[in-house]
Write an enzyme that holds these catalytic residues in place. Structure first.
Site, PDB file in Angstrom:
ATOM      1  N   GLN A  46     -55.352  -9.103 -97.037  1.00  0.00           N
ATOM      2  CA  GLN A  46     -54.041  -8.571 -97.413  1.00  0.00           C
ATOM      3  C   GLN A  46     -53.186  -8.278 -96.173  1.00  0.00           C
ATOM      4  OE1 GLN A  46     -56.788  -7.008 -99.256  1.00  0.00           O
ATOM      5  NE2 GLN A  46     -56.320  -8.242-101.090  1.00  0.00           N
ATOM      6  N   ASN A  66     -51.255  -9.973-101.136  1.00  0.00           N
ATOM      7  CA  ASN A  66     -52.499 -10.754-101.056  1.00  0.00           C
ATOM      8  C   ASN A  66     -52.293 -11.974-100.157  1.00  0.00           C
ATOM      9  OD1 ASN A  66     -54.257  -9.296-102.802  1.00  0.00           O
ATOM     10  ND2 ASN A  66     -53.223 -10.172-104.589  1.00  0.00           N
ATOM     11  N   CYS A  75     -53.973  -0.920-103.135  1.00  0.00           N
ATOM     12  CA  CYS A  75     -55.075  -1.473-102.319  1.00  0.00           C
ATOM     13  C   CYS A  75     -55.820  -0.284-101.709  1.00  0.00           C
ATOM     14  CB  CYS A  75     -54.520  -2.388-101.230  1.00  0.00           C
ATOM     15  SG  CYS A  75     -55.805  -3.106-100.171  1.00  0.00           S
ATOM     16  N   GLY A  76     -57.022  -0.028-102.184  1.00  0.00           N
ATOM     17  CA  GLY A  76     -57.736   1.176-101.754  1.00  0.00           C
ATOM     18  C   GLY A  76     -58.150   1.121-100.289  1.00  0.00           C
ATOM     19  N   ASN A  77     -58.785   0.001 -99.891  1.00  0.00           N
ATOM     20  CA  ASN A  77     -59.194  -0.112 -98.484  1.00  0.00           C
ATOM     21  C   ASN A  77     -57.961  -0.138 -97.575  1.00  0.00           C
ATOM     22  OD1 ASN A  77     -62.017  -0.271 -98.921  1.00  0.00           O
ATOM     23  ND2 ASN A  77     -61.781  -2.395 -99.595  1.00  0.00           N
ATOM     24  N   ASN A 159     -53.533  -1.611-110.354  1.00  0.00           N
ATOM     25  CA  ASN A 159     -53.694  -3.075-110.389  1.00  0.00           C
ATOM     26  C   ASN A 159     -54.806  -3.388-111.393  1.00  0.00           C
ATOM     27  OD1 ASN A 159     -55.813  -2.044-108.848  1.00  0.00           O
ATOM     28  ND2 ASN A 159     -55.790  -3.711-107.366  1.00  0.00           N
ATOM     29  N   HIS A 161     -58.133  -4.734-113.317  1.00  0.00           N
ATOM     30  CA  HIS A 161     -59.554  -5.023-113.024  1.00  0.00           C
ATOM     31  C   HIS A 161     -60.317  -5.290-114.317  1.00  0.00           C
ATOM     32  CE1 HIS A 161     -59.716  -3.933-108.704  1.00  0.00           C
ATOM     33  NE2 HIS A 161     -58.661  -3.224-109.015  1.00  0.00           N
ATOM     34  N   GLU A 210     -61.506 -10.929-105.838  1.00  0.00           N
ATOM     35  CA  GLU A 210     -60.160 -10.366-105.899  1.00  0.00           C
ATOM     36  C   GLU A 210     -59.089 -11.387-106.288  1.00  0.00           C
ATOM     37  OE1 GLU A 210     -58.513  -7.891-102.950  1.00  0.00           O
ATOM     38  OE2 GLU A 210     -60.439  -7.034-102.330  1.00  0.00           O
ATOM     39  N   ARG A 211     -58.207 -10.931-107.166  1.00  0.00           N
ATOM     40  CA  ARG A 211     -57.002 -11.704-107.490  1.00  0.00           C
ATOM     41  C   ARG A 211     -56.262 -12.051-106.206  1.00  0.00           C
ATOM     42  NH1 ARG A 211     -52.172  -8.680-110.739  1.00  0.00           N
ATOM     43  NH2 ARG A 211     -52.412  -7.245-108.973  1.00  0.00           N
ATOM     44  N   CYS A 219     -63.817  -3.900-102.006  1.00  0.00           N
ATOM     45  CA  CYS A 219     -62.548  -3.731-102.736  1.00  0.00           C
ATOM     46  C   CYS A 219     -62.479  -2.277-103.183  1.00  0.00           C
ATOM     47  CB  CYS A 219     -62.506  -4.679-103.938  1.00  0.00           C
ATOM     48  SG  CYS A 219     -60.994  -4.530-104.917  1.00  0.00           S
ATOM     49  N   GLY A 220     -61.510  -1.542-102.640  1.00  0.00           N
ATOM     50  CA  GLY A 220     -61.420  -0.107-102.942  1.00  0.00           C
ATOM     51  C   GLY A 220     -61.027   0.157-104.386  1.00  0.00           C
ATOM     52  N   THR A 221     -59.980  -0.526-104.855  1.00  0.00           N
ATOM     53  CA  THR A 221     -59.584  -0.343-106.263  1.00  0.00           C
ATOM     54  C   THR A 221     -60.671  -0.879-107.192  1.00  0.00           C
ATOM     55  OG1 THR A 221     -58.328  -2.429-106.122  1.00  0.00           O
ATOM     56  CG2 THR A 221     -57.079  -0.361-105.885  1.00  0.00           C
ATOM     57  N   GLY A 222     -61.383  -1.913-106.708  1.00  0.00           N
ATOM     58  CA  GLY A 222     -62.480  -2.457-107.526  1.00  0.00           C
ATOM     59  C   GLY A 222     -63.613  -1.459-107.670  1.00  0.00           C
TER      60      GLY A 222
HETATM   61  N1  LIG Z   1     -56.448  -8.203-104.748  1.00  0.00           N
HETATM   62  C1  LIG Z   1     -55.909  -6.957-105.323  1.00  0.00           C
HETATM   63  C2  LIG Z   1     -55.162  -6.136-104.241  1.00  0.00           C
HETATM   64  C3  LIG Z   1     -56.074  -5.649-103.115  1.00  0.00           C
HETATM   65  C4  LIG Z   1     -57.155  -4.746-103.607  1.00  0.00           C
HETATM   66  C5  LIG Z   1     -58.316  -4.483-102.649  1.00  0.00           C
HETATM   67  N2  LIG Z   1     -58.266  -5.123-101.370  1.00  0.00           N
HETATM   68  C6  LIG Z   1     -58.582  -2.993-102.509  1.00  0.00           C
HETATM   69  O1  LIG Z   1     -59.139  -2.552-101.485  1.00  0.00           O
HETATM   70  O2  LIG Z   1     -58.282  -2.257-103.493  1.00  0.00           O
HETATM   71  C7  LIG Z   1     -54.945  -7.309-106.464  1.00  0.00           C
HETATM   72  O3  LIG Z   1     -54.468  -8.446-106.491  1.00  0.00           O
HETATM   73  O4  LIG Z   1     -54.689  -6.438-107.295  1.00  0.00           O
END
Ligand SMILES: N[C@H](CCC[C@H](N)C(=O)O)C(=O)O
Length: 276
Positions: A46, A66, A75-77, A159, A161, A210-211, A219-222
């Site tokens: 990102q 992205n 984006c959590g991270n 976002n 998931h 990741e999308r 992936c933080g949000t993941g």
């Molecule tokens: N690929 C994610 C955005 C980055 C999320 C990820 N890098 C994180 O740390 O949350 C999306 O399209 O929603």
């Protein structure tokens, strides 16, 4: 134009971070795709663009793109790396930082020792918030990807998931998931897909496709989506350690109506400049 940037990562999920506070910077989709290319450009999952806030109650705005050039909500991270970036660059001296994102306002708390706790906001299990075409239900949702049926929990962390619980993490799932996220008609804005193995009520292993990127080291949000899905389904306790390929994140969620708290590291790798 000469562009200065900082290369950073959160557990191997890597970023190029740009200061657009000191000088306005805009990127088009083609530029982002070129910069993200690991052979022809700098290489990143990102791009994070740090801007002045539009809301005077906030300290900054940061925009997240992205590697395919799509702008995303959260984006959590990246949020943890953003916090380290603005402190290192002396754009602020605050250790509690309020930030505008496309998802809304989030709050970052920089801890002693370099860890950062992010208030990631409240999750939503309403499929319409992803969006995901389905009737709201507490059940797991069945979805076909090719000739494989997956049972998943749709979660929005700002976002989208899809969290899929597996008995054992292998390479098979991630490799076959592309049809699920890149062109599935039930995810009109695509989706991030997490494969979660529950080790115990307070410990999971997780891999995320990741999308707009592909599989990332973390992936933080993941991780947030997987933990809240596991708590909702009764598999997990309110405080969970998520083991990702790049390392561990600590996630806490006290249930409906409360925010998700994510704590983890942020690293600077190098500073550079490139002609755009
Ligand atoms: N690929 C994610 C955005 C980055 C999320 C990820 N890098 C994180 O740390 O949350 C999306 O399209 O929603």
């Amino acid at each position: 134009m000469l562009l200065k940037f900082t290369k950073m990562h959160g557990l191997g999920n890597d970023f190029v971070v740009v200061d657009a506070v000191s000088r306005k910077v805009f990127f088009n989709k083609q530029q982002i795709e070129k910069l993200s290319d690991r052979n022809w450009g700098i290489g990143f999952d990102q791009l994070l663009v740090v801007e002045p806030p539009t809301n005077p109650d906030m300290d900054f705005r940061y925009r997240i793109y992205n590697s395919d050039g799509s702008e995303v909500e959260h984006c959590g991270n990246g949020a943890r790396c953003f916090a380290k970036f603005v402190l290192d660059r002396e754009l602020t001296n605050k250790r509690i930082i309020n930030v505008e994102t496309k998802r809304g306002a989030i709050q970052l708390r920089v801890l002693d020792g370099g860890l950062v706790t992010v208030d990631m906001g409240e999750p939503s299990f309403d499929p319409n918030d992803l969006p995901f075409t389905a009737e709201p239900s507490d059940a797991l949702y069945s979805i076909m990807a090719g000739d494989v049926e997956y049972f998943m929990t749709p979660v929005s962390v700002g976002n989208p998931h899809a969290v899929i619980k597996v008995d054992q993490l292998t390479d098979d799932e991630v490799a076959t998931v592309e049809t699920l996220i890149e062109c599935h008609e039930r995810f009109p804005r695509k989706v991030n897909v997490g494969f979660m193995q529950v080790i115990s009520p307070d410990e999971i292993k997780l891999r995320v496709y990741e999308r707009g990127v592909g599989e990332t080291q973390a992936c933080g949000t993941g991780a947030c989506a997987a933990v809240v899905a596991g708590i909702k389904q009764g598999w997990l306790s309110p405080k969970v350690t998520a083991h990702l390929r790049g390392g561990d994140l600590h996630i806490e969620w006290q249930g409906e109506g409360s925010p998700i708290l994510m704590t983890g590291p942020a690293e600077k790798v190098f500073e550079g400049q490139i002609y755009l």
